[in-house]
Design an enzyme around this catalytic site. Structure first.
Site, PDB file in Angstrom:
ATOM      1  N   HIS A 178       0.687  -0.952  -0.244  1.00 48.79           N
ATOM      2  CA  HIS A 178       0.370  -0.016   0.138  1.00 48.79           C
ATOM      3  C   HIS A 178       0.497   1.137  -0.041  1.00 48.79           C
ATOM      4  O   HIS A 178       1.345   1.943   0.895  1.00 48.79           O
ATOM      5  CB  HIS A 178      -0.510   0.048   1.228  1.00 48.79           C
ATOM      6  CG  HIS A 178      -1.868  -1.099   1.053  1.00 48.79           C
ATOM      7  ND1 HIS A 178      -2.726  -1.990   2.404  1.00 48.79           N
ATOM      8  CD2 HIS A 178      -2.622  -1.562  -0.001  1.00 48.79           C
ATOM      9  CE1 HIS A 178      -3.295  -2.293   1.979  1.00 48.79           C
ATOM     10  NE2 HIS A 178      -3.542  -2.242   0.718  1.00 48.79           N
ATOM     11  N   GLU A 181       1.672   3.936   3.541  1.00 45.51           N
ATOM     12  CA  GLU A 181       2.735   3.319   4.271  1.00 45.51           C
ATOM     13  C   GLU A 181       4.162   3.699   4.600  1.00 45.51           C
ATOM     14  O   GLU A 181       4.739   2.364   4.745  1.00 45.51           O
ATOM     15  CB  GLU A 181       2.298   1.590   4.782  1.00 45.51           C
ATOM     16  CG  GLU A 181       0.691   1.986   4.563  1.00 45.51           C
ATOM     17  CD  GLU A 181      -0.030   0.574   4.853  1.00 45.51           C
ATOM     18  OE1 GLU A 181       0.761  -0.066   4.553  1.00 45.51           O
ATOM     19  OE2 GLU A 181      -1.720   0.771   4.343  1.00 45.51           O
ATOM     20  N   ARG A 234      -3.011   4.607  -2.248  1.00 48.14           N
ATOM     21  CA  ARG A 234      -2.597   3.086  -1.921  1.00 48.14           C
ATOM     22  C   ARG A 234      -2.940   2.535  -2.632  1.00 48.14           C
ATOM     23  O   ARG A 234      -1.811   1.701  -2.107  1.00 48.14           O
ATOM     24  CB  ARG A 234      -4.192   3.258  -0.891  1.00 48.14           C
ATOM     25  CG  ARG A 234      -4.274   1.944  -0.413  1.00 48.14           C
ATOM     26  CD  ARG A 234      -5.743   1.525   0.150  1.00 48.14           C
ATOM     27  NE  ARG A 234      -6.757   0.274   0.505  1.00 48.14           N
ATOM     28  CZ  ARG A 234      -6.016  -0.209   1.558  1.00 48.14           C
ATOM     29  NH1 ARG A 234      -5.747   0.099   2.942  1.00 48.14           N
ATOM     30  NH2 ARG A 234      -6.859  -1.591   1.735  1.00 48.14           N
ATOM     31  N   HIS A 307       3.153  -4.078   6.969  1.00 41.54           N
ATOM     32  CA  HIS A 307       1.967  -2.681   7.140  1.00 41.54           C
ATOM     33  C   HIS A 307       1.785  -1.409   7.480  1.00 41.54           C
ATOM     34  O   HIS A 307       2.622  -2.212   9.174  1.00 41.54           O
ATOM     35  CB  HIS A 307      -0.014  -3.374   6.884  1.00 41.54           C
ATOM     36  CG  HIS A 307       0.386  -3.763   5.342  1.00 41.54           C
ATOM     37  ND1 HIS A 307      -1.010  -3.513   4.323  1.00 41.54           N
ATOM     38  CD2 HIS A 307       0.812  -4.757   4.969  1.00 41.54           C
ATOM     39  CE1 HIS A 307      -1.066  -4.201   3.480  1.00 41.54           C
ATOM     40  NE2 HIS A 307       0.192  -5.430   4.020  1.00 41.54           N
ATOM     41  N   GLU A 383       0.186  -4.405  11.120  1.00 38.61           N
ATOM     42  CA  GLU A 383       0.730  -3.996  11.120  1.00 38.61           C
ATOM     43  C   GLU A 383       1.250  -2.565  11.921  1.00 38.61           C
ATOM     44  O   GLU A 383       0.983  -3.156  12.995  1.00 38.61           O
ATOM     45  CB  GLU A 383      -1.175  -3.175  11.315  1.00 38.61           C
ATOM     46  CG  GLU A 383      -2.151  -4.087  10.175  1.00 38.61           C
ATOM     47  CD  GLU A 383      -2.519  -3.276   8.910  1.00 38.61           C
ATOM     48  OE1 GLU A 383      -1.392  -2.432   9.087  1.00 38.61           O
ATOM     49  OE2 GLU A 383      -2.841  -3.586   8.424  1.00 38.61           O
TER      50      GLU A 383
END
Length: 423
Positions: A178, A181, A234, A307, A383
């Site tokens: 993405h 990020e 994104r 992520h 994440e």
């Protein structure tokens, strides 16, 4: 008669001759865009919020799985009044988390000129690729550069294999799938540097005990676009519909395992658009071909999709919250090893569990493919920080803390995996 192509070339030559220049697209600004934090208490509120997203041009920064959880959404200035009015109408509790997104974006800009590659600033794709070339020359006995092919816009997608000795099992990491990020590419380049040069005995032992296949920026086109045009971009840059109005695929919904079953959209304008079919985007298709054709079968024991944000270690399954995968116990043992080791440095808390039970349902993602198709026993979406104070736009001074604690987490992860003979 001149063709259209000849006419365009002629105009460009005339502009250059007259001293004019062809300007790149100007950067999109997010002045006075706000990020709201909402608490969704029931299914009616959830459905009302989704309907509001269809009516207004909302950018959901995360999603909710369980009622009572918090959801972040970015709202443009001209829609904020009606957005707040509707939330009050729906009895949805909210507060403004970020007052001005543009101020955070400007805070990312380097304050001092950087000489060489560092972790005090966020770097462009060209800078990252140049650094990858340099470490391949600096550590020729350990680093093997590779590429998986070219992106839709023709950029080479580079990676490195780090191997200190033959016969190791492997960890495969894809980062920055993405585009917005940015902390992921900054973190994983720091990890690469430590795998090569750290003097910490624990890091050295981890680096040498497994091979590391790492792609620092998988979504190269989107990443460049997020630097040059739209910081909040994104998706990929593949045109998504015949009209050309909607661009890009959510590459983490484009893998060929239960594609489009849940947690993805068939709307080309959606941020979670899964593409017209599985592996429609060559970034994903080429990466999977590379894994299948280049890395020996059963070598990869851990697959990580890196992520931000939210502070999670997420395992399969993503598509169901009523069924757990066969290796779920092992997945949780290794996830706990990561989370516990990471927390020791700064006290940062990571939550771990399956995607569907911990965060939200998803299919067609990297970790689901890794487990469901390749049988890789330990696959995660990780994440990184934070919990939403800055969201996708962490200030540069947070790069090193995030990267250092992630490295600590990897040490704990590999130690935990060795305890149960995964690696």
């Amino acid at each position: 008669m001149l063709s259209l192509k000849q006419l365009i070339i002629g105009i460009a030559i005339a502009q250059l001759a007259s001293g004019a220049s062809v300007l790149p697209p100007s950067k999109i600004r997010y002045d006075n865009y706000k990020v709201y934090e909402m608490s969704i208490e029931n299914i009616d509120q959830y459905n009302q919020l989704q309907s509001l997203g269809d009516e207004l041009s909302l950018d959901f920064w995360n999603d909710v799985h369980q009622f009572g959880e918090l959801s972040d959404v970015m709202v443009k200035p001209e829609e904020q009044a009606i957005f707040e009015e509707r939330l009050k109408q729906y009895n949805i509790t909210f507060k403004v988390k970020i007052e001005n997104v543009q101020s955070l974006i400007e805070n990312e800009e380097p304050k001092t000129k950087s000489y060489g590659f560092d972790w005090d600033n966020f770097h462009t794709l060209d800078e990252i690729n140049q650094w990858l070339d340099e470490i391949a020359l600096r550590y020729p006995d350990v680093v093997t550069p590779f590429d998986i092919g070219h992106s839709y816009e023709g950029r080479l997608i580079k990676g490195v294999k780090i191997s200190h000795k033959p016969g190791n099992k492997a960890v495969f990491i894809e980062s920055t799938i993405h585009a917005r990020e940015w902390i992921t590419s900054a973190t994983i380049t720091y990890v690469i540097d430590e795998l090569l040069a750290s003097r910490n005995p624990g890091v050295r032992k981890m680096a040498e005990s497994v091979d590391w296949w790492i792609i620092p920026v998988l979504n190269v086109d989107g990443f460049v676009y997020s630097h040059e045009v739209n910081r909040m971009w994104r998706k990929s840059r593949l045109p998504s519909d015949p009209t050309g109005k909607c661009i890009g695929t959510d590459l983490n919904r484009n893998f060929d395992f239960l594609w489009m079953l849940t947690g993805a959209s068939s709307d080309p304008c959606s941020e979670t658009y899964a593409g017209p079919y599985a592996e429609s985007d060559q970034e994903i298709k080429q990466m999977l071909q590379f894994i299948n054709n280049t890395i020996p079968e059963d070598t990869i024991r851990i697959y990580i999709s890196l992520h931000s944000y939210g502070q999670y270690v997420l395992s399969p399954w993503g598509h169901t919250d009523t069924e757990l995968p066969e290796h779920y116990g092992e997945m949780m043992h290794v996830a706990k090893g990561y989370a516990d080791a990471l927390a020791r440095r700064y006290g940062t808390v990571f939550t771990y569990g399956s995607s569907a039970t911990t965060l939200y349902k998803v299919s067609g993602s990297g970790k689901e493919w890794a487990y469901g198709v390749k049988g890789i026993p330990i696959p995660y979406t990780i994440e990184l920080r934070d919990k939403g104070e800055y969201g996708f736009i962490l200030p540069p001074h947070m790069i090193l803390p995030v990267a250092k604690e992630c490295l600590d987490g990897f040490v704990g992860m590999i130690n935990a995996a060795r305890e149960i003979n995964i690696v």
